[in-house]
Motif scaffolding. Structure first.
Motif, PDB file in Angstrom:
ATOM      1  N   SER A 222       0.910  -0.875  -0.115  1.00  0.00           N
ATOM      2  CA  SER A 222      -0.128  -0.082   0.082  1.00  0.00           C
ATOM      3  C   SER A 222       0.927   1.248   0.079  1.00  0.00           C
ATOM      4  O   SER A 222       1.896   1.296   0.738  1.00  0.00           O
TER       5      SER A 222
ATOM      6  N   ASP B  98       0.335   3.902   1.317  1.00  0.00           N
ATOM      7  CA  ASP B  98       0.083   4.656   2.674  1.00  0.00           C
ATOM      8  C   ASP B  98       1.016   3.907   3.708  1.00  0.00           C
ATOM      9  O   ASP B  98       1.466   4.357   4.676  1.00  0.00           O
TER      10      ASP B  98
ATOM     11  N   SER C 135      -9.146   6.347   6.472  1.00  0.00           N
ATOM     12  CA  SER C 135      -8.077   6.926   5.892  1.00  0.00           C
ATOM     13  C   SER C 135      -8.369   8.611   5.769  1.00  0.00           C
ATOM     14  O   SER C 135      -7.594   9.465   5.890  1.00  0.00           O
TER      15      SER C 135
ATOM     16  N   ALA D 297      -6.218  11.304   7.263  1.00  0.00           N
ATOM     17  CA  ALA D 297      -5.579  12.342   6.409  1.00  0.00           C
ATOM     18  C   ALA D 297      -5.979  13.804   6.829  1.00  0.00           C
ATOM     19  O   ALA D 297      -5.003  14.805   6.941  1.00  0.00           O
TER      20      ALA D 297
ATOM     21  N   PRO E 201      -1.282   0.535   6.581  1.00  0.00           N
ATOM     22  CA  PRO E 201      -2.443   1.343   6.524  1.00  0.00           C
ATOM     23  C   PRO E 201      -3.667   1.012   7.413  1.00  0.00           C
ATOM     24  O   PRO E 201      -3.613  -0.072   8.028  1.00  0.00           O
TER      25      PRO E 201
ATOM     26  N   THR F 202     -10.793   3.107   3.331  1.00  0.00           N
ATOM     27  CA  THR F 202      -9.685   3.546   2.969  1.00  0.00           C
ATOM     28  C   THR F 202      -9.894   4.149   1.482  1.00  0.00           C
ATOM     29  O   THR F 202      -9.910   3.237   0.627  1.00  0.00           O
TER      30      THR F 202
ATOM     31  N   GLU G 177      -6.871   4.706  -1.222  1.00  0.00           N
ATOM     32  CA  GLU G 177      -5.338   4.440  -1.396  1.00  0.00           C
ATOM     33  C   GLU G 177      -4.395   5.672  -1.492  1.00  0.00           C
ATOM     34  O   GLU G 177      -5.016   6.555  -2.525  1.00  0.00           O
TER      35      GLU G 177
ATOM     36  N   GLU H  49      -4.310   8.204   0.160  1.00  0.00           N
ATOM     37  CA  GLU H  49      -4.678   9.349   0.854  1.00  0.00           C
ATOM     38  C   GLU H  49      -3.799   9.973   2.318  1.00  0.00           C
ATOM     39  O   GLU H  49      -3.341  10.991   2.362  1.00  0.00           O
ATOM     40  N   ILE H  50      -3.410   8.926   2.825  1.00  0.00           N
ATOM     41  CA  ILE H  50      -2.705   9.376   4.052  1.00  0.00           C
ATOM     42  C   ILE H  50      -1.239   9.834   3.596  1.00  0.00           C
ATOM     43  O   ILE H  50      -0.738  10.723   4.005  1.00  0.00           O
ATOM     44  N   LEU H  51      -0.572   9.108   2.699  1.00  0.00           N
ATOM     45  CA  LEU H  51       0.835   9.384   2.154  1.00  0.00           C
ATOM     46  C   LEU H  51       0.625  10.784   1.537  1.00  0.00           C
ATOM     47  O   LEU H  51       1.526  11.725   1.788  1.00  0.00           O
TER      48      LEU H  51
END
Length: 504
Positions: A62, A64, A86, A90, A118, A123, A125, A127-129
């Protein structure tokens, strides 16, 4: 709580932050086409939107989970995000304030760089990154953000856009342009394409592309004026200076620099300070930029020292007085003479306080000062400086407290304040934080729901509010840090709250 710490926090925002600082998304260059821009030109490949909500199969990688620090090294559990969503995580990352205590800044940076699983909730994919990268850009951590993007692979337009801008601000624009040409599916906007053609020496193609962009309406009047001067040095020399843009992007910043109309980075978001660390910048600009970044903890103290000591200041006043005072302490410490150190230290410390650079100074000299045989006021000051360094525990153990206040500070450093009388409301709040058994209801609920990461981000918010005067938030934040095993953060936060407010 006295006004000193509020002043310290305000210094972190820099001169430009009389209004709210721009978030990263507000100042990124319009360098690649994206569906929401509605500007895909003929012949440009369309780009794909961020993926919809998906379920990642077990064992699949992932975006994230990408990080630079293994969770164990970061001192965090891999499942920190747990059962969270997520979108909520975020949003919490993006909402984190950047003008906070150094200990909180350090912990936030660690969370942003850690390799974490993650979340298992709903979620989207990546989004947190993306939120982590944008927050790194907000705090000026360009090198870390660049490494994170490269670890993830800057093949998606949103990631490439950030990578491209980082390269512009770190002097790697030729590498960015080469990558833009070599990356299938990355469709540059006309300003970025023209910039890269010119950087590659193909001036005729750049001029033709600008003319095409004019005809098709793909450049604004302001972009046209800047690009025309960028492509024609004679036009830049003969024309009146362009008006300063309200929200310059890194692409605009670099082109303005190229035509001899540079924009001062001190009036721009913190990430732009990174551009002034290049050797092409003057020494004064490099010092100012290094100090801005050091306040955020994204420039190492030794890097700051290297810039501070490049040469002797040729002027006085402002930052030159600070450089002179710093160099005097550095020379005194190298001499090993306690009297010389005792004479130079008070002035240097006063300059560091004025600039909000106490913690970088303490990291450079705290342990060395603690080992010197100083007396009286110099010894007391050296003790406080040492407690602001990462060697705070060793400093506390080696010091014989001269009074109740020093005893309480040593107790905070060692996590042993239960039997020590607090002398004011702040000390009481800190003592309560170390004694607390119960967590605030909202954060306790998050932890019960296996959303420890969100509870941790909430604690960072609380400590920032506490630093501005809400002592109940101080107690709550310390309790959360200690519950989550972040003892170093709790102790350093407590010490910084006590010591960074102590301004005459």
């Amino acid at each position: 709580m006295r006004a000193g710490l509020a002043l310290w926090l305000a210094l972190g925002t820099g001169v430009a932050q009389a209004q709210s600082p721009l978030s990263a998304i507000d100042w990124l260059s319009d360098s690649v086409t994206a569906p929401d821009l509605g500007r895909t030109a003929p012949g440009m490949a369309p780009v794909q939107p961020l993926s919809p909500i998906t379920v990642t199969p077990l064992g699949a990688a992932s975006a994230d989970a990408v990080g630079l620090l293994p969770a164990g090294v970061a001192g965090l559990p891999r499942n920190l995000w747990g059962a969270g969503d997520s979108a909520a995580i975020a949003a919490a990352i993006r909402a984190e304030q950047v003008d906070t205590l150094p200990a909180a800044q350090a912990l936030l940076t660690t969370v942003l760089l850690a390799e974490l699983d993650p979340p298992t909730g709903e979620t989207r994919e990546g989004e947190i990154l993306m939120a982590r990268i944008d927050k790194l850009l907000d705090i000026g951590a360009l090198d870390q953000a660049q490494a994170l993007v490269e670890r993830a692979g800057p093949t998606h337009p949103a990631l490439f856009r950030r990578w491209f801008d980082i390269a512009l601000l770190t002097g790697q624009e030729d590498r960015a342009c080469a990558a833009m040409r070599a990356t299938p599916g990355i469709a540059p906007t006309f300003p970025a394409r023209i910039f890269c053609l010119a950087r590659g020496g193909d001036w005729n193609a750049a001029a033709l592309t600008l003319e095409t962009a004019r005809v098709l309406g793909y450049v604004t009047e302001d972009e046209d004026a800047l690009l025309s001067r960028f492509l024609d040095p004679a036009l830049a020399e003969d024309s009146a200076p362009l008006p300063a843009p309200a929200r310059p992007s890194p692409l605009i910043y670099r082109m303005r620099e190229a035509i001899g109309e540079p924009l001062p980075s001190a009036m721009l978001p913190l990430a732009f300070a990174r551009a002034d660390l290049r050797r092409t910048a003057g020494w004064k600009a490099r010092i100012a930029a290094a100090e801005r970044l050091a306040r955020r903890g994204v420039l190492g103290p030794n890097q700051l020292l290297g810039i501070w000591t490049e040469r002797k200041p040729a002027a006085s006043g402002g930052l030159w007085d600070r450089v002179e005072a710093l160099q005097a302490v550095d020379v005194a410490l190298l001499s090993g003479k306690p009297r010389a150190v005792a004479r130079a230290l008070p002035r240097a410390w006063s300059e560091m306080e004025r600039a909000g650079l106490e913690v970088p100074f303490a990291e450079l000299y705290g342990a060395r000062l603690a080992r010197m045989k100083l007396d009286g006021a110099a010894a007391a000051l050296a003790f406080r400086i040492g407690l602001l360094s990462s060697d705070y525990r060793a400093v506390a153990r080696a010091h014989d407290p001269a009074n109740a206040e020093e005893a309480f500070l040593a107790g905070l450093a060692l996590g042993q304040v239960a039997d020590l009388p607090p002398r004011d409301a702040l000390a009481t709040a800190l003592k309560d934080g170390f004694a607390a058994r119960d967590l605030p209801p909202a954060q306790a609920r998050l932890i019960r729901e296996h959303r420890r990461g969100e509870a941790l981000l909430a604690a960072l918010d609380l400590i920032t509010g506490g630093a501005r005067g809400d002592l109940g938030d101080v107690t709550a934040a310390l309790a959360i840090f200690r519950h989550m095993g972040l003892e170093d953060t709790a102790r350093q936060t407590a010490l910084q709250l006590m010591l960074l407010e102590r301004r005459g």
